[in-house]
Design a protein around this motif. Structure first.
Motif, mmCIF file in Angstrom:
data_model
loop_
_atom_site.group_PDB
_atom_site.id
_atom_site.type_symbol
_atom_site.label_atom_id
_atom_site.label_comp_id
_atom_site.label_asym_id
_atom_site.label_seq_id
_atom_site.Cartn_x
_atom_site.Cartn_y
_atom_site.Cartn_z
ATOM 1 N N LEU A 1 -2.318 9.246 -10.217
ATOM 2 C CA LEU A 1 -1.219 9.236 -11.433
ATOM 3 C C LEU A 1 0.163 8.786 -11.147
ATOM 4 C CD1 LEU A 1 -2.534 12.490 -13.302
ATOM 5 C CD2 LEU A 1 -2.558 10.269 -14.021
ATOM 6 N N GLN A 2 0.441 9.313 -9.766
ATOM 7 C CA GLN A 2 1.770 8.498 -9.408
ATOM 8 C C GLN A 2 1.770 6.940 -9.169
ATOM 9 O OE1 GLN A 2 3.280 10.307 -6.140
ATOM 10 N NE2 GLN A 2 2.587 12.272 -6.566
ATOM 11 N N HIS A 3 0.625 6.452 -8.596
ATOM 12 C CA HIS A 3 0.270 5.047 -8.575
ATOM 13 C C HIS A 3 0.143 4.398 -9.940
ATOM 14 C CE1 HIS A 3 -1.296 6.113 -4.281
ATOM 15 N NE2 HIS A 3 -0.037 5.927 -4.268
ATOM 16 N N VAL A 4 -0.244 5.159 -10.758
ATOM 17 C CA VAL A 4 -0.441 4.426 -12.161
ATOM 18 C C VAL A 4 0.862 4.180 -12.508
ATOM 19 C CG1 VAL A 4 -0.741 4.790 -14.387
ATOM 20 C CG2 VAL A 4 -2.793 5.289 -12.813
ATOM 21 N N ALA A 5 1.879 5.319 -12.753
ATOM 22 C CA ALA A 5 3.344 5.175 -13.180
ATOM 23 C C ALA A 5 4.227 3.967 -12.274
ATOM 24 C CB ALA A 5 3.992 6.462 -13.004
ATOM 25 N N LEU A 6 3.898 4.026 -11.029
ATOM 26 C CA LEU A 6 4.711 3.249 -10.217
ATOM 27 C C LEU A 6 4.327 1.888 -10.343
ATOM 28 C CD1 LEU A 6 5.146 5.070 -6.835
ATOM 29 C CD2 LEU A 6 7.046 4.454 -8.303
ATOM 30 N N ASN A 7 3.118 1.587 -10.640
ATOM 31 C CA ASN A 7 2.617 0.144 -10.888
ATOM 32 C C ASN A 7 3.134 -0.432 -11.938
ATOM 33 O OD1 ASN A 7 0.039 -1.148 -8.944
ATOM 34 N ND2 ASN A 7 0.601 1.058 -8.636
ATOM 35 N N PHE A 8 3.077 0.271 -13.091
ATOM 36 C CA PHE A 8 3.795 -0.123 -14.227
ATOM 37 C C PHE A 8 5.178 -0.307 -14.301
ATOM 38 C CE2 PHE A 8 -0.355 1.445 -16.123
ATOM 39 C CZ PHE A 8 -0.849 0.124 -16.551
ATOM 40 N N GLY B 1 0.797 -1.147 0.135
ATOM 41 C CA GLY B 1 0.075 -0.001 0.153
ATOM 42 C C GLY B 1 0.870 1.336 0.007
ATOM 43 N N ASP B 2 1.968 1.322 0.845
ATOM 44 C CA ASP B 2 2.790 2.596 0.762
ATOM 45 C C ASP B 2 3.317 2.915 -0.437
ATOM 46 O OD1 ASP B 2 2.012 3.138 3.493
ATOM 47 O OD2 ASP B 2 3.700 1.818 4.314
ATOM 48 N N LEU B 3 3.708 2.046 -1.050
ATOM 49 C CA LEU B 3 4.744 2.256 -2.327
ATOM 50 C C LEU B 3 3.643 2.185 -3.626
ATOM 51 C CD1 LEU B 3 7.088 2.582 -3.945
ATOM 52 C CD2 LEU B 3 7.169 -0.022 -4.113
ATOM 53 N N LEU B 4 2.862 1.202 -3.778
ATOM 54 C CA LEU B 4 1.485 1.200 -4.927
ATOM 55 C C LEU B 4 0.310 1.797 -4.784
ATOM 56 C CD1 LEU B 4 2.385 -2.261 -6.210
ATOM 57 C CD2 LEU B 4 3.880 -0.115 -6.667
#
Length: 538
Positions: free
Chosen positions: A297-304, A112-115
């Motif tokens: 949007l940050q989570h979108v980028a980090l997940n990919f 959760g904290d990262l993604l």
């Protein structure tokens, strides 16, 4: 201690042991101990976990159950784990009863904290909304073109010069590290249009890349401890939890600045650099498609980034190792590369084959190379194990009862190593099992037998892009170089969520001479046929 107290203790122990005996009789997996359940076995096999699980599954016919905590009220629910690689069960969990097997609260808590609530860490409507947007983008030719542009640039301007220097100087390289850097640069370019240049000459450190690596390592560290322990450490700011907080803060600042600048560029408030690439990255595409918060949007980028970096680089590391130890397979790959290039670029001057990156049509024709990559993923899947949370009581197709609150681990590593599925030669590296009888067509296997790209509604959206990237990298390297494991280097699996090599992959690099392959093609008549085909198209 008084006699009455002793009597109560003895009675309690007797009742527990009677309960434990009944409970453990219903478990078919490795030995379960009082209180600590299967934890001793997990600790004992921490260095060969995937092989141990595969051995257990072979002995139990493809499915077994065990409990992590042998405590009444927990052992048959949250402490129970069903481990399987049976294709019917995988289809049931990943497709037929998809809604009953989400990632679940434990997985979401760890990442959760990262993604955050990104596509790889979410369930329900949150996941559905992101999946729909991403699915539309992954089917566009422009995204494929963007991936090809990023990959080809990294290969020809960075990877090949490094390998060329190593070959000229008689040095060896850590190929796993180079591939990790290459795929990180590529996925950052594809995800949010920025190149961190970690594969530049000298292999420089990049603050964003380092922070992302530390955040990923600290997140995976949470799997080692019970949830109550790492949550307590987080609250107190101890150990790796401090590293995670600081690293995530750095990553967030970097991506926040990227998002702010991109919004200005897309709305015309700021001009992009003249040398900048078009805004065909996933971040820009999501911005155009809907109203997402900066955090989303940050989570979108980090997940990919997390999904796209390690998986391809790890698969390629195992591929190059397998090919280097199977010279007959290597010869067939190089022969196919030469035949395809002779047909598309002309047979008269092989030097022309090295002048430009592969185009889409050439990559699509590399069917034996794709078979070799698929065979690698069958034996060494990038994500060897995955798990699901059980929402409601259910019965798997093989008759195994799974209670609500328990978890199902499906072993992707084991699924590719079962004789009942792949035959007696299941442990052999044999790309031909992916080809038609005449060897001219790639024939995929059922996605519940070959689960390297997941299956069902969560099947990997980037599967085709991954093959595109891996074929481009593998073909470009093998066309120019012969690789061999450096003397004394040990290739071992690292126990992680991703199947890294524990000590990296140190390889000797030598130049490849294509003369013998060309003569072989001429002898078979394929070279002249390619020349005639090229002349006919001219």
């Amino acid at each position: 201690m008084e006699a009455g107290t002793w009597a109560v203790v003895v009675a309690a122990v007797a009742l527990y042991m009677a309960w434990f005996w009944r409970m453990s009789r219903g478990l078919s997996g490795p030995r379960v101990w009082p209180l600590v359940g299967s934890l001793p076995g997990l600790v004992q096999h921490a260095e060969d976990m995937h092989q141990w699980i595969a051995g257990n599954l072979r002995r139990t016919g493809g499915t077994y159950q065990t409990c992590i905590f042998a405590v009444p009220g927990v052992a048959r629910r949250g402490g129970l784990v069903t481990v399987t690689c049976e294709p019917r069960n995988l289809e049931h969990v990943l497709k037929a009863r998809f809604d009953n097997y989400p990632k679940g609260p434990f997985w979401h808590g760890v990442f959760g904290d990262l993604l955050g609530d990104g596509i790889f860490n979410s369930d329900g409507e949150t996941w559905v909304a992101q999946r729909k947007t991403a699915a539309l983008e992954f089917t566009t030719r422009t995204l494929r073109t963007a991936m090809s542009r990023w990959v080809s640039r990294s290969i020809h301007q960075r990877l090949l010069p490094i390998l060329g220097d190593a070959a000229a100087n008689g040095a060896h390289v850590d190929l796993q590290d180079l591939l990790l850097r290459l795929t990180f640069d590529n996925i950052c370019g594809l995800a949010f249009g920025k190149d961190p240049e970690t594969l530049a000459r000298g292999l420089p450190e990049n603050a964003f890349a380092s922070a992302f690596d530390r955040a990923t390592e600290a997140t995976l560290n949470r799997f080692i401890f019970p949830e109550c322990v790492w949550r307590c450490k987080k609250w107190l700011g101890l150990g790796m939890e401090t590293t995670l907080a600081r690293s995530v803060e750095h990553v967030d600042r970097y991506l926040s600045a990227v998002i702010k600048a991109r919004k200005l560029e897309l709305t015309g408030g700021k001009k992009a650099d003249a040398s900048a690439t078009p805004h065909d990255d996933l971040l820009s595409r999501f911005m155009r498609k809907g109203t997402y918060s900066d955090e989303s949007l940050q989570h979108v980028a980090l997940n990919f980034i997390l999904a796209g970096r390690d998986t391809s680089s790890v698969a390629l590391s195992w591929f190059f190792w397998l090919v280097s130890t199977h010279p007959a397979v290597e010869r067939k790959i190089v022969r196919e590369l030469c035949a395809v290039l002779a047909a598309s670029r002309g047979a008269d001057d092989p030097a022309l084959w090295l002048d430009a990156p592969f185009d889409f049509e050439e990559l699509d024709r590399l069917v034996y190379l794709k078979a070799a990559l698929s065979e690698t993923l069958r034996l060494y899947p990038s994500v060897p194990e995955d798990s699901k949370h059980v929402v409601a009581d259910d019965v798997l197709p093989d008759g195994t009862f799974v209670p609500a609150g328990s978890s199902v681990t499906y072993s992707i590593y084991s699924a590719g190593r079962m004789k009942t599925v792949w035959g007696e030669d299941c442990l052999e590296f044999r790309p031909e099992r992916w080809l038609s009888a005449d060897g001219t067509r790639f024939e995929p296997h059922d996605s519940y037998r070959f689960v390297a790209f997941n299956a069902g509604p969560r099947i990997c959206l980037g599967k085709d892009l991954a093959y595109l990237q891996m074929k481009n990298i593998a073909g470009s390297v093998l066309l120019r170089h012969r690789l061999a494991v450096a003397p004394g280097h040990r290739v071992e699996q690292k126990m992680s969520l991703t199947l890294f090599m524990k000590h990296g992959l140190r390889m000797d690099v030598r130049p490849r001479y294509l003369g013998p392959v060309i003569e072989e093609l001429r002898g078979a008549g394929e070279y002249d046929a390619a020349a005639r085909a090229t002349a006919a198209c001219a």
